[in-house]
Design a protein around this motif. Structure first.
Motif, PDB file in Angstrom:
ATOM      1  N   LEU A  54      -8.583  -0.682   4.818  1.00  0.00           N
ATOM      2  CA  LEU A  54      -7.241  -0.645   5.023  1.00  0.00           C
ATOM      3  C   LEU A  54      -7.101  -1.867   5.980  1.00  0.00           C
ATOM      4  O   LEU A  54      -7.274  -1.727   7.138  1.00  0.00           O
ATOM      5  CB  LEU A  54      -6.647   0.745   5.276  1.00  0.00           C
ATOM      6  CG  LEU A  54      -6.642   1.735   4.186  1.00  0.00           C
ATOM      7  CD1 LEU A  54      -6.475   3.121   4.813  1.00  0.00           C
ATOM      8  CD2 LEU A  54      -6.302   1.466   2.842  1.00  0.00           C
ATOM      9  N   PRO A  55      -5.796  -1.939   5.385  1.00  0.00           N
ATOM     10  CA  PRO A  55      -5.799  -3.829   6.246  1.00  0.00           C
ATOM     11  C   PRO A  55      -4.867  -2.673   7.583  1.00  0.00           C
ATOM     12  O   PRO A  55      -4.191  -2.099   7.742  1.00  0.00           O
ATOM     13  CB  PRO A  55      -5.000  -4.475   5.528  1.00  0.00           C
ATOM     14  CG  PRO A  55      -3.990  -3.662   4.592  1.00  0.00           C
ATOM     15  CD  PRO A  55      -5.205  -2.415   4.250  1.00  0.00           C
TER      16      PRO A  55
ATOM     17  N   GLY B 129      -5.692  -3.594  -6.609  1.00  0.00           N
ATOM     18  CA  GLY B 129      -5.966  -3.857  -5.312  1.00  0.00           C
ATOM     19  C   GLY B 129      -7.316  -3.617  -4.326  1.00  0.00           C
ATOM     20  O   GLY B 129      -7.889  -3.684  -3.367  1.00  0.00           O
ATOM     21  N   ILE B 130      -7.809  -3.147  -5.739  1.00  0.00           N
ATOM     22  CA  ILE B 130      -9.481  -1.898  -5.051  1.00  0.00           C
ATOM     23  C   ILE B 130      -9.984  -1.837  -6.684  1.00  0.00           C
ATOM     24  O   ILE B 130     -11.644  -1.122  -6.044  1.00  0.00           O
ATOM     25  CB  ILE B 130      -9.219  -0.338  -4.560  1.00  0.00           C
ATOM     26  CG1 ILE B 130      -9.563   0.124  -6.039  1.00  0.00           C
ATOM     27  CG2 ILE B 130      -8.312  -0.019  -3.671  1.00  0.00           C
ATOM     28  CD1 ILE B 130      -8.984   1.582  -5.986  1.00  0.00           C
TER      29      ILE B 130
ATOM     30  N   LYS C 128      -3.653   3.450  -2.630  1.00  0.00           N
ATOM     31  CA  LYS C 128      -5.171   3.121  -2.416  1.00  0.00           C
ATOM     32  C   LYS C 128      -5.000   1.479  -1.142  1.00  0.00           C
ATOM     33  O   LYS C 128      -6.668   1.828  -0.814  1.00  0.00           O
ATOM     34  CB  LYS C 128      -5.925   2.782  -3.979  1.00  0.00           C
ATOM     35  CG  LYS C 128      -5.626   4.104  -4.552  1.00  0.00           C
ATOM     36  CD  LYS C 128      -5.975   5.110  -3.855  1.00  0.00           C
ATOM     37  CE  LYS C 128      -5.593   6.214  -4.293  1.00  0.00           C
ATOM     38  NZ  LYS C 128      -4.413   7.260  -4.903  1.00  0.00           N
ATOM     39  N   ALA C 129      -4.514   0.657  -1.690  1.00  0.00           N
ATOM     40  CA  ALA C 129      -5.468  -0.682  -0.994  1.00  0.00           C
ATOM     41  C   ALA C 129      -4.817  -0.995   0.068  1.00  0.00           C
ATOM     42  O   ALA C 129      -5.179  -1.457   0.743  1.00  0.00           O
ATOM     43  CB  ALA C 129      -4.840  -1.982  -2.247  1.00  0.00           C
ATOM     44  N   TYR C 130      -3.443  -0.275   0.188  1.00  0.00           N
ATOM     45  CA  TYR C 130      -2.815  -0.535   2.131  1.00  0.00           C
ATOM     46  C   TYR C 130      -2.295   0.571   2.485  1.00  0.00           C
ATOM     47  O   TYR C 130      -2.296   0.457   4.051  1.00  0.00           O
ATOM     48  CB  TYR C 130      -1.542  -1.062   1.545  1.00  0.00           C
ATOM     49  CG  TYR C 130      -1.679  -2.507   0.717  1.00  0.00           C
ATOM     50  CD1 TYR C 130      -1.835  -3.948   1.490  1.00  0.00           C
ATOM     51  CD2 TYR C 130      -1.090  -3.157  -0.635  1.00  0.00           C
ATOM     52  CE1 TYR C 130      -2.309  -5.315   1.433  1.00  0.00           C
ATOM     53  CE2 TYR C 130      -1.791  -4.094  -0.696  1.00  0.00           C
ATOM     54  CZ  TYR C 130      -2.241  -5.226  -0.628  1.00  0.00           C
ATOM     55  OH  TYR C 130      -2.113  -6.456  -0.610  1.00  0.00           O
TER      56      TYR C 130
ATOM     57  N   LEU D  18       2.765  -7.707   3.977  1.00  0.00           N
ATOM     58  CA  LEU D  18       0.809  -8.050   3.141  1.00  0.00           C
ATOM     59  C   LEU D  18       0.498  -8.813   2.560  1.00  0.00           C
ATOM     60  O   LEU D  18      -0.559  -9.141   1.775  1.00  0.00           O
ATOM     61  CB  LEU D  18       1.049  -5.803   3.127  1.00  0.00           C
ATOM     62  CG  LEU D  18       0.914  -5.384   4.379  1.00  0.00           C
ATOM     63  CD1 LEU D  18       1.036  -4.092   3.508  1.00  0.00           C
ATOM     64  CD2 LEU D  18      -0.439  -5.442   5.021  1.00  0.00           C
ATOM     65  N   TRP D  19       1.131  -8.955   1.322  1.00  0.00           N
ATOM     66  CA  TRP D  19       0.829  -9.864   0.064  1.00  0.00           C
ATOM     67  C   TRP D  19       1.090 -11.141   0.034  1.00  0.00           C
ATOM     68  O   TRP D  19       0.100 -11.270  -0.060  1.00  0.00           O
ATOM     69  CB  TRP D  19       1.976  -9.466  -1.171  1.00  0.00           C
ATOM     70  CG  TRP D  19       2.035  -8.218  -1.596  1.00  0.00           C
ATOM     71  CD1 TRP D  19       1.059  -7.009  -1.604  1.00  0.00           C
ATOM     72  CD2 TRP D  19       2.833  -7.508  -2.658  1.00  0.00           C
ATOM     73  NE1 TRP D  19       1.279  -6.486  -2.288  1.00  0.00           N
ATOM     74  CE2 TRP D  19       2.350  -5.999  -3.046  1.00  0.00           C
ATOM     75  CE3 TRP D  19       4.394  -7.958  -3.359  1.00  0.00           C
ATOM     76  CZ2 TRP D  19       2.708  -5.791  -4.215  1.00  0.00           C
ATOM     77  CZ3 TRP D  19       4.323  -7.348  -4.314  1.00  0.00           C
ATOM     78  CH2 TRP D  19       3.844  -5.857  -4.334  1.00  0.00           C
TER      79      TRP D  19
END
Length: 443
Positions: A107-108, A268-269, A292-294, A335-336
């Protein structure tokens, strides 16, 4: 028939509340039969129509089910007993691979994005009357949908995928309507359906997603909506390929009035291309969450769909929460914009671990499923026994009952907490606990 518990009330609302209260407290067990309408009406001294109305309300809320001459009984999985309660708590020293959570290491960091959102809010505060969707978020979401071949439509923002699905269903369906759902499928969705007073119709699937014949059967039987998962299906990891998407669109074209909800769970994953199914019915929605991605705490999902459905959802949002926090929307834009997540790298990391476990199990003669995402699904002959034996061996897995309607038993393993070296160990434990595993499709 009922044991010690006595249903009370003179009005339909009081009678239904008495039953629901007893179900929630465990005084009426799943499968317990309720008195016939006329018998209970005589006991309470009310009109039979009053009891019939109470039973109808309980059925619409998913608390009871009616089986013709066999009468009404408490549902095996009533809405007051969420599937999240069907879990195994991992004691100290037991490896928990049941959560379904992403790997925190993938995760970022959110600090910079949240700081940028706070700065923007300080300069231009969001006040009542502002648009529900941030224009830049809308632009980026629309471009991403277009790049993946999703039909053009208006954009809306909700507090996660389940919120979007609930609002889309509520925009078109009424209590008692049927919804086709994947089986095995997302436990939270399977809880939501009866909680809305709707009826779930199971649809079997394989590694390519829902089986077209099963979808056609469910719609022919009267399902007014269908919810399918595009990629990283939970719990099986299924992903819809190009050929299956064409087959499903052909089936749906024969049922143009059905509401189609497509959940792009793996956005995203995963590195498998999206093959959208939406667009062939009059009413449709495609949903993407950032969870799920962030990170799951970013409670935000974007969705697009036909104008009528999106307008209805937007209108209902205005009458409720009004909008999803623009602070969150601005953070997601940041984030994007900065490409904080490398989807290919994330997909590769999950893929290496998932494929390693599937290979290790196959080497032991066990056919597991996990084409995409962060979960592996393992059909088992004895779900309860397998879960118990794995717990004794030091592994907590998710019981398949959380995800099933009519499909055979299974367990779900989340690979995100594990390293490559652990795959052989858990494969040994799974092989020892299962003994044998059937192969093939999930129905």
């Amino acid at each position: 028939m009922l044991g010690e518990y006595r249903i009370e009330g003179r009005r339909a609302a009081d009678i239904s509340a008495s039953v629901e209260r007893a179900v929630g407290a465990g005084e009426l067990a799943p499968g317990e039969t309720l008195p016939p309408v006329r018998e209970l009406a005589a006991e309470l001294g009310v009109n039979p129509n009053t009891v019939a109305s109470a039973y109808r309300a309980l059925r619409d809320r998913g608390v009871i089910e009616t089986a013709g001459r066999r009468g009404s009984r408490v549902r095996a999985r009533p809405a007051s007993a969420p599937r999240d309660l069907i879990r195994v708590e991992a004691p100290e020293g037991v490896r928990d691979v049941a959560t379904g959570n992403p790997d925190p290491a993938l995760l970022p960091p959110l600090g910079a994005a949240l700081a940028a959102a706070a700065e923007r809010a300080a300069a231009t505060p969001t006040l009542y009357g502002a648009p529900g969707v941030d224009p830049e978020l809308e632009r980026l979401a629309r471009a991403a949908f277009a790049a993946d071949g999703v039909p053009d439509g208006p954009i809306a923002v909700t507090s996660g995928s389940l919120d979007a699905i609930e609002r889309a269903l509520d925009a078109h369906l009424k209590p008692g309507d049927a919804v086709a759902v994947e089986d095995p499928g997302w436990g939270s969705l399977l809880d939501l359906i009866p909680a809305l007073g709707l009826r779930a119709v199971p649809v079997a699937l394989d590694d390519d997603g829902p089986l077209p014949g099963e979808v056609d059967r469910a719609l022919r039987q009267g399902a007014r909506a269908i919810v399918i998962t595009a990629r990283a299906q939970n719990p099986t990891g299924a992903a819809i390929g190009a050929a299956r998407a064409r087959e499903l669109r052909a089936v749906l074209s024969r049922h143009p009035q059905a509401l189609l909800i497509e959940d792009d769970h793996g956005h995203g994953i995963v590195d498998i291309p999206l093959r959208p199914v939406v667009g062939g019915t009059a009413h449709w929605v495609l949903v993407r969450s950032v969870a799920k991605a962030y990170g799951p705490d970013l409670r935000l999902a974007v969705f697009t769909g036909d104008t009528v459905t999106v307008d209805r959802v937007r209108g209902r949002l205005r009458l409720g929460p009004g909008w999803v926090s623009h602070l969150l929307q601005h953070a997601v834009v940041e984030l994007w914009r900065t490409e904080a997540v490398d989807a290919r790298a994330v997909a590769a990391s999950y893929g290496r671990r998932r494929d390693a476990l599937v290979r290790a199990l196959r080497a032991r003669g066990i056919e597991a499923r996990g084409r995409s995402g962060m979960n592996v699904w393992l059909p088992v002959p004895d779900e309860t026994g397998v879960v118990a034996r794995l717990l004794q061996a030091g592994w907590a897995v998710a019981p398949g009952a959380r995800f099933r309607l009519a499909s055979p038993p299974g367990v779900r393993v989340t690979i995100s907490p594990m390293g490559a070296r652990e795959m052989e160990r858990i494969a040994d434990a799974l092989a020892s606990a299962t003994g044998w595993v059937p192969t093939g499709r999930y129905d």
